[in-house]
Design an enzyme around this catalytic site. Sequence first.
Site, PDB file in Angstrom:
ATOM      1  N   ARG A 280      34.890 -71.696 108.998  1.00 36.70           N
ATOM      2  CA  ARG A 280      36.035 -71.738 110.024  1.00 36.70           C
ATOM      3  C   ARG A 280      36.378 -73.164 110.067  1.00 36.70           C
ATOM      4  O   ARG A 280      36.558 -73.648 111.239  1.00 36.70           O
ATOM      5  CB  ARG A 280      35.477 -71.414 111.330  1.00 36.70           C
TER       6      ARG A 280
ATOM      7  N   ASP B 123      33.426 -59.867 118.526  1.00 31.32           N
ATOM      8  CA  ASP B 123      34.837 -59.904 118.742  1.00 31.32           C
ATOM      9  C   ASP B 123      35.738 -58.748 118.442  1.00 31.32           C
ATOM     10  O   ASP B 123      36.780 -58.759 118.755  1.00 31.32           O
ATOM     11  CB  ASP B 123      35.097 -61.079 117.594  1.00 31.32           C
TER      12      ASP B 123
ATOM     13  N   TRP C 112      30.411 -59.522 111.010  1.00 27.44           N
ATOM     14  CA  TRP C 112      31.302 -59.913 112.187  1.00 27.44           C
ATOM     15  C   TRP C 112      32.147 -58.752 112.318  1.00 27.44           C
ATOM     16  O   TRP C 112      32.829 -58.076 111.757  1.00 27.44           O
ATOM     17  CB  TRP C 112      32.117 -61.157 111.831  1.00 27.44           C
TER      18      TRP C 112
ATOM     19  N   LYS D 224      31.084 -70.067 128.754  1.00 26.31           N
ATOM     20  CA  LYS D 224      30.868 -69.429 127.639  1.00 26.31           C
ATOM     21  C   LYS D 224      30.338 -70.370 126.535  1.00 26.31           C
ATOM     22  O   LYS D 224      31.458 -71.106 126.066  1.00 26.31           O
ATOM     23  CB  LYS D 224      32.131 -68.509 127.172  1.00 26.31           C
ATOM     24  N   TRP D 225      29.303 -70.093 125.995  1.00 26.04           N
ATOM     25  CA  TRP D 225      28.705 -71.072 125.016  1.00 26.04           C
ATOM     26  C   TRP D 225      28.993 -70.242 123.465  1.00 26.04           C
ATOM     27  O   TRP D 225      28.217 -69.601 123.298  1.00 26.04           O
ATOM     28  CB  TRP D 225      27.399 -71.183 124.994  1.00 26.04           C
ATOM     29  N   ASP D 226      29.998 -70.748 122.929  1.00 26.51           N
ATOM     30  CA  ASP D 226      30.254 -70.169 121.391  1.00 26.51           C
ATOM     31  C   ASP D 226      29.511 -71.017 120.367  1.00 26.51           C
ATOM     32  O   ASP D 226      29.133 -71.937 120.344  1.00 26.51           O
ATOM     33  CB  ASP D 226      31.707 -70.325 121.338  1.00 26.51           C
TER      34      ASP D 226
END
Length: 736
Positions: A434, A539, A190, A467-469
């Site tokens: 998360r 990110d 990440w 925006k598809w997260d």
Amino acid sequence: MSITFDKETQQFHLHNGGFSYIVQILGNGYIGQVYCGAALSPARAYPLLSLPFKGFANAPNIARFEYPAYGNGDYKTPALAVVFSDGSGVIEPVYKTHRITKGKGGIAGLPATYTEQDDEAETLELDLEDAPSGLKITLYYTIFTAYNCVARHARIVNAGAHKLTLTSAMSLCLDLGDADWNLFTFTGMWAREFHCTDQRLRSGTQGVESTRGISGHQQNPFLILKRPNADDFSGEALGFSLIYSGNFYAGVEVDSFDLSRVRLGINPNTFSWELTTGAVFDTPEAVLAYSGQGLNHLSQQFHGLYRNRLASGVWRDKERPVLLNNWEGTYFNFTEKKLLEMAAIAKDLGIELFVLDDGWFGKRDDDRTSLGDWFPDTRKLPEGISGLAQKITSLGIKFGLWIEPEMISEKSKLFEAHPDWAVGIDGRVRTEQRQQYVLDMSRSEIIDYLFDTLSKVIASAPISYIKWDMNRSLTEPFSRALPPERQGEFFHRYCLGVYTLYQRFVKAFPDILFESCCGGGGRFDAGILGFAPQGWLSDDTDAVQRLSIQTGASFAYPLSSFGAHVSAVPNHQTARSTPLSFRAMTAFFGVLGFELDPAKLTVEEKAELVQYISFYKQHRSLFQRGRFSRLHSPASHIYAAWQVVTEDRSQAIVGFYKLLTQPAKQPLRLLLKDLDPSAIYEVSLWEDGGFDAMDKQANCGQRGGDELMRGGLLLDIAFGSRTGDFHSELFLLRKL
Ligand code: DGJ
């Protein structure tokens, strides 16, 4: 014809002038690999290239197959493995018949490359059969006219009398005659995706994979084999890309005779699939590309094919809007008033789209709650999404929205109503990541619920972008809807469910621009590109890290697919401060966006941004659709350089980035690419972005294309001392 069949040699030759791929029906009926490389004349057959393989007992050292199976003397890892109802697993896939057709078909339920006109490609279908079991296999090969690419996949049909279980079904298998290659893969974590790993092939098995339910930040479903002396500018290379977003395997096995077997497909470690009588299984598609002119040329094959014939819908060919996303500007802490203030400033800067990120629904003030409750939070947005979207669009700027359909929070109304919709195994710990769980996307009632609920939100407001997260990997893989003997299907069914939902949204809202995201680049792969023409690459918005991440991703994926944002300094991921010009010039090579609170910008910064945004808009078709080359790798930590050129070679932009200053050095001589050698170009420096006068004097003026490619630009002349760290320059070239 780009596929020919020679009856005498039994060879099929796939060719397009730049590349040849030859397979042959061997003496025992197996399909053998003969040749994969630089173009050979289609006017001849190649009997001497094929080795006289008659059986493993005689010549195991020369056996090279296209779709090897288990249990018959080929001891490398097979492309296909099954368990029949009697417990055995031996398969002998023998040629039956073939078809050569114009154009290319799709694969039901899976993203794939396509053609719009029949003359864009030709397809070979090879039907094989394992007579004792009735198992039928069709191998599909499409060669494209405009790209040195072959797309492959396999269809497996149980035409026997008993059910069987597939335990491995690769999309592509290629046996190469030697091991004199370097394996180039794209690995990371990440916020550190797409870092390049380059190593010599060694004896044994090596490669990349995922078992996370997504392709993952860690390893991308893409690899390159390059000759040890090949680099971005010259030499031979093969690229292998899997059009798939779930658990994958992509690797190479080198045997004791130095033959190398490349395999790409669904990861067999987490896969099995029951095939009842008459049932059909289609593997995802894999694309093989060839270049004899270095890695830039190889990447350009993928860029063209994926930008033009994998991405689809109205946004495929349209210039992408410059956006402001509120995430790093506010995180969860926003009100309607704050968002409207941000959107109004954004509009004045020239930004075209305002995107509201996470935190607009349920009671989501942090990441502990509300995923699944897709109802606007009226504490923050008194008139909901529709009220906000209308106010924003009335400012003259478009509106976009963040969603994370695949997730559910334990603290949510959805979880209260359907705790069994979250992936997990009763009686076992369900791991949170998360602070959230994953919905079981293999279940159609969950897909229906998500489509209905989110469609209502989308249809309620003037939304131009989604925006598809997707912010976690899967754990405790299990579906309550599958019987025990089908649990091995869970991961693939999850991925098919995601594709189904994407397809339904894309069909229902054809004018919306979809951007994929997975905590940044956790699912940045060719599969998702089939639905969302751009993706949030990482990110990490630090420009220095971005130089490496965008460089790595550019080996396979086109710049039109890179969401690239300018953010505030010190950077939120690395605490590094770089000049605004450096951040902007890095983000220009992609789809430009911003990720900051514009109310915090100084008057001078705003004035700078107006210039930058206007420059980008003027040149965005070149940045988003031009022929891209890596000119200097950021791995040196000293410099990086990129270039885009129009197809007709009349215009180019070169981005030069100095990372860490080294005093008292030779200047850098940067050789340009893909120009017209016989043309004269006007070379200028973009002055609004900051530059060094010595670099301007040394490079600008009228210069020959040949001179620029062989003599190059001379950069960082003043020993670095005048400009310091994180200095960047953009050169513009215009053919006279
Ligand atoms: C991860 C994404 O990559 C970020 O851009 C942001 O959308 C957050 N998720 C929101 O939770």
